[in-house]
Design a protein around this motif. Structure first.
Motif, PDB file in Angstrom:
ATOM      1  N   LEU A  47       0.836  -1.203   0.000  1.00  0.00           N
ATOM      2  CA  LEU A  47       0.000   0.000   0.000  1.00  0.00           C
ATOM      3  C   LEU A  47       0.871   1.253   0.000  1.00  0.00           C
ATOM      4  N   GLU A  48       1.902   1.274   0.815  1.00  0.00           N
ATOM      5  CA  GLU A  48       2.789   2.432   0.846  1.00  0.00           C
ATOM      6  C   GLU A  48       3.463   2.643  -0.511  1.00  0.00           C
ATOM      7  N   THR A  49       3.873   1.553  -1.131  1.00  0.00           N
ATOM      8  CA  THR A  49       4.511   1.648  -2.446  1.00  0.00           C
ATOM      9  C   THR A  49       3.535   2.179  -3.496  1.00  0.00           C
ATOM     10  N   LEU A  50       2.290   1.703  -3.452  1.00  0.00           N
ATOM     11  CA  LEU A  50       1.292   2.151  -4.417  1.00  0.00           C
ATOM     12  C   LEU A  50       0.992   3.635  -4.238  1.00  0.00           C
ATOM     13  N   LEU A  51       0.810   4.076  -3.002  1.00  0.00           N
ATOM     14  CA  LEU A  51       0.509   5.491  -2.770  1.00  0.00           C
ATOM     15  C   LEU A  51       1.664   6.374  -3.244  1.00  0.00           C
ATOM     16  N   THR A 197      -6.804  -7.921  -7.305  1.00  0.00           N
ATOM     17  CA  THR A 197      -5.830  -8.697  -8.063  1.00  0.00           C
ATOM     18  C   THR A 197      -4.923  -9.508  -7.143  1.00  0.00           C
ATOM     19  N   GLY A 198      -5.446  -9.866  -5.976  1.00  0.00           N
ATOM     20  CA  GLY A 198      -4.824 -10.859  -5.118  1.00  0.00           C
ATOM     21  C   GLY A 198      -3.473 -10.482  -4.548  1.00  0.00           C
ATOM     22  N   CYS A 199      -3.329  -9.267  -4.068  1.00  0.00           N
ATOM     23  CA  CYS A 199      -2.046  -8.852  -3.506  1.00  0.00           C
ATOM     24  C   CYS A 199      -1.600  -9.785  -2.389  1.00  0.00           C
ATOM     25  N   VAL A 200      -2.514 -10.116  -1.488  1.00  0.00           N
ATOM     26  CA  VAL A 200      -2.146 -10.961  -0.355  1.00  0.00           C
ATOM     27  C   VAL A 200      -1.788 -12.384  -0.786  1.00  0.00           C
ATOM     28  N   HIS A 201      -2.195 -12.755  -1.993  1.00  0.00           N
ATOM     29  CA  HIS A 201      -1.908 -14.084  -2.530  1.00  0.00           C
ATOM     30  C   HIS A 201      -0.716 -14.074  -3.491  1.00  0.00           C
ATOM     31  N   GLY A 202       0.075 -13.005  -3.447  1.00  0.00           N
ATOM     32  CA  GLY A 202       1.247 -12.926  -4.301  1.00  0.00           C
ATOM     33  C   GLY A 202       1.005 -12.267  -5.630  1.00  0.00           C
ATOM     34  N   GLY A 203      -0.168 -11.653  -5.819  1.00  0.00           N
ATOM     35  CA  GLY A 203      -0.492 -10.988  -7.073  1.00  0.00           C
ATOM     36  C   GLY A 203      -0.030  -9.547  -7.087  1.00  0.00           C
ATOM     37  N   ALA A 204      -0.969  -8.632  -7.137  1.00  0.00           N
ATOM     38  CA  ALA A 204      -0.640  -7.205  -7.191  1.00  0.00           C
ATOM     39  C   ALA A 204      -1.708  -6.409  -6.450  1.00  0.00           C
ATOM     40  N   LEU A 205      -1.317  -5.201  -6.048  1.00  0.00           N
ATOM     41  CA  LEU A 205      -2.267  -4.240  -5.498  1.00  0.00           C
ATOM     42  C   LEU A 205      -2.532  -3.224  -6.598  1.00  0.00           C
ATOM     43  N   THR A 206      -3.809  -3.098  -6.967  1.00  0.00           N
ATOM     44  CA  THR A 206      -4.172  -2.334  -8.159  1.00  0.00           C
ATOM     45  C   THR A 206      -5.048  -1.141  -7.817  1.00  0.00           C
ATOM     46  N   ALA A 207      -4.777  -0.035  -8.490  1.00  0.00           N
ATOM     47  CA  ALA A 207      -5.613   1.159  -8.407  1.00  0.00           C
ATOM     48  C   ALA A 207      -6.144   1.503  -9.789  1.00  0.00           C
ATOM     49  N   TYR A 208      -7.270   2.201  -9.813  1.00  0.00           N
ATOM     50  CA  TYR A 208      -7.810   2.745 -11.056  1.00  0.00           C
ATOM     51  C   TYR A 208      -7.760   4.261 -10.963  1.00  0.00           C
ATOM     52  N   ASP A 209      -7.136   4.872 -11.934  1.00  0.00           N
ATOM     53  CA  ASP A 209      -7.052   6.330 -12.023  1.00  0.00           C
ATOM     54  C   ASP A 209      -8.305   6.829 -12.737  1.00  0.00           C
ATOM     55  N   TRP A 210      -9.204   7.429 -11.978  1.00  0.00           N
ATOM     56  CA  TRP A 210     -10.507   7.832 -12.495  1.00  0.00           C
ATOM     57  C   TRP A 210     -10.385   8.860 -13.615  1.00  0.00           C
ATOM     58  N   ASP A 211      -9.482   9.806 -13.470  1.00  0.00           N
ATOM     59  CA  ASP A 211      -9.378  10.881 -14.451  1.00  0.00           C
ATOM     60  C   ASP A 211      -8.670  10.433 -15.728  1.00  0.00           C
ATOM     61  N   ARG A 212      -7.676   9.580 -15.598  1.00  0.00           N
ATOM     62  CA  ARG A 212      -6.931   9.119 -16.776  1.00  0.00           C
ATOM     63  C   ARG A 212      -7.478   7.815 -17.346  1.00  0.00           C
ATOM     64  N   GLU A 213      -8.403   7.185 -16.619  1.00  0.00           N
ATOM     65  CA  GLU A 213      -9.039   5.941 -17.051  1.00  0.00           C
ATOM     66  C   GLU A 213      -7.996   4.850 -17.327  1.00  0.00           C
ATOM     67  N   GLU A 214      -7.140   4.613 -16.342  1.00  0.00           N
ATOM     68  CA  GLU A 214      -6.126   3.579 -16.504  1.00  0.00           C
ATOM     69  C   GLU A 214      -5.816   2.926 -15.162  1.00  0.00           C
ATOM     70  N   PHE A 215      -5.272   1.713 -15.253  1.00  0.00           N
ATOM     71  CA  PHE A 215      -4.893   0.965 -14.061  1.00  0.00           C
ATOM     72  C   PHE A 215      -3.439   1.236 -13.696  1.00  0.00           C
ATOM     73  N   VAL A 216      -3.181   1.242 -12.392  1.00  0.00           N
ATOM     74  CA  VAL A 216      -1.827   1.369 -11.862  1.00  0.00           C
ATOM     75  C   VAL A 216      -1.655   0.260 -10.835  1.00  0.00           C
ATOM     76  N   ALA A 217      -0.574  -0.494 -10.899  1.00  0.00           N
ATOM     77  CA  ALA A 217      -0.425  -1.635  -9.996  1.00  0.00           C
ATOM     78  C   ALA A 217       1.007  -1.772  -9.516  1.00  0.00           C
ATOM     79  N   VAL A 218       1.147  -2.332  -8.306  1.00  0.00           N
ATOM     80  CA  VAL A 218       2.450  -2.720  -7.782  1.00  0.00           C
ATOM     81  C   VAL A 218       2.381  -4.200  -7.399  1.00  0.00           C
ATOM     82  N   SER A 219       3.449  -4.915  -7.650  1.00  0.00           N
ATOM     83  CA  SER A 219       3.476  -6.348  -7.357  1.00  0.00           C
ATOM     84  C   SER A 219       3.610  -6.595  -5.858  1.00  0.00           C
TER      85      SER A 219
END
Length: 243
Positions: A47-51, A197-219
């Protein structure tokens, strides 16, 4: 007014929830950018990395789809981050509901316990609705209980992770953001956005940028809890485009 009609969840109808469903309305014009983030499940480092990756300022709003808690290594740390920053808000997830029902062994600080109790089940702004589970596109929004909104996955399927999932039949004008159902990658199905996207299961933590209409994720930094392959939604087609 059925959820699948052209007027579904219009600006006038977004707040029409069933009696007893805690919901809050956001004025999107007050924020420079809005980001919607999938299930964190105690993954504080991610979460800290994503923010940091999003470069969130005090003038940006971050909305979480619930399930901030449980399974991962630092539930208290995640709750501290979200609770202490006024521009970070969340809906209730089914795992917060388990805490409220006394079904977990988590011993939260009083401040975080009160914060969990305060979480609404739905947050909305013009053009968007955030709930943890999803909506049943065959039913009116006013016919959805708290349990429905927390746990919706595949309301008309024999197998939840095979589908059709709730968003496969959704054709509303309002974008509905959800978590709850683990996906191999984020999915935008014509207005139904899946962000777990299953961050706790080894996937990624994903955000959606509402204004740019795109996904941002960290593994994820590691796999904290194993999950069987049949409990992860596999998606056909091209990979989602990340920033």
């Amino acid at each position: 007014m059925a959820i699948t009609t052209g007027e579904q969840l219009s600006k006038e109808s977004e707040s029409r929830f069933a009696e007893g469903v805690p919901n809050e309305r956001i004025d999107a014009e007050e924020w420079d950018d809005i980001y919607v983030v999938g299930d964190v499940h105690g993954c504080r480092a991610e979460l800290e990395t994503l923010l940091e990756r999003l470069d969130v300022s005090e003038d940006d709003l971050v909305v979480f789809v619930g399930d901030l808690v449980r399974k991962g290594p630092d539930t208290e740390g995640v709750l501290d981050i979200v609770r202490e920053r006024p521009n970070l808000v969340s809906v209730r997830g089914n795992n917060e509901a388990k805490i409220l029902r006394g079904e977990t062994d988590l011993d939260l600080s009083e401040a975080n316990a009160e914060f969990v109790r305060s979480l609404p089940v739905a947050l909305s702004w013009a053009g968007a609705l955030v709930v943890h589970g999803g909506v049943d596109p065959r039913r009116d929004l006013r016919d959805h209980s708290v349990n429905d909104l927390l746990n919706m996955r595949a309301p008309h399927a024999d197998e939840e992770y095979v589908g059709p999932l709730w968003y496969d039949e959704y054709d509303g004008e309002t974008t509905v953001f959800t978590g709850h159902t683990v996906h191999e990658r984020p999915h935008d199905a014509d207005g139904g956005v899946a962000l777990d996207t299953g961050c706790v299961h080894g996937g990624a933590l994903t955000a959606y940028d509402w204004d740019r209409e795109e996904f941002v994720a960290v593994s994820a930094e590691e796999t904290y809890v194993e999950r069987s392959a049949d409990k992860v939604v596999r998606l056909d087609g091209d990979e989602s485009v990340f920033r």
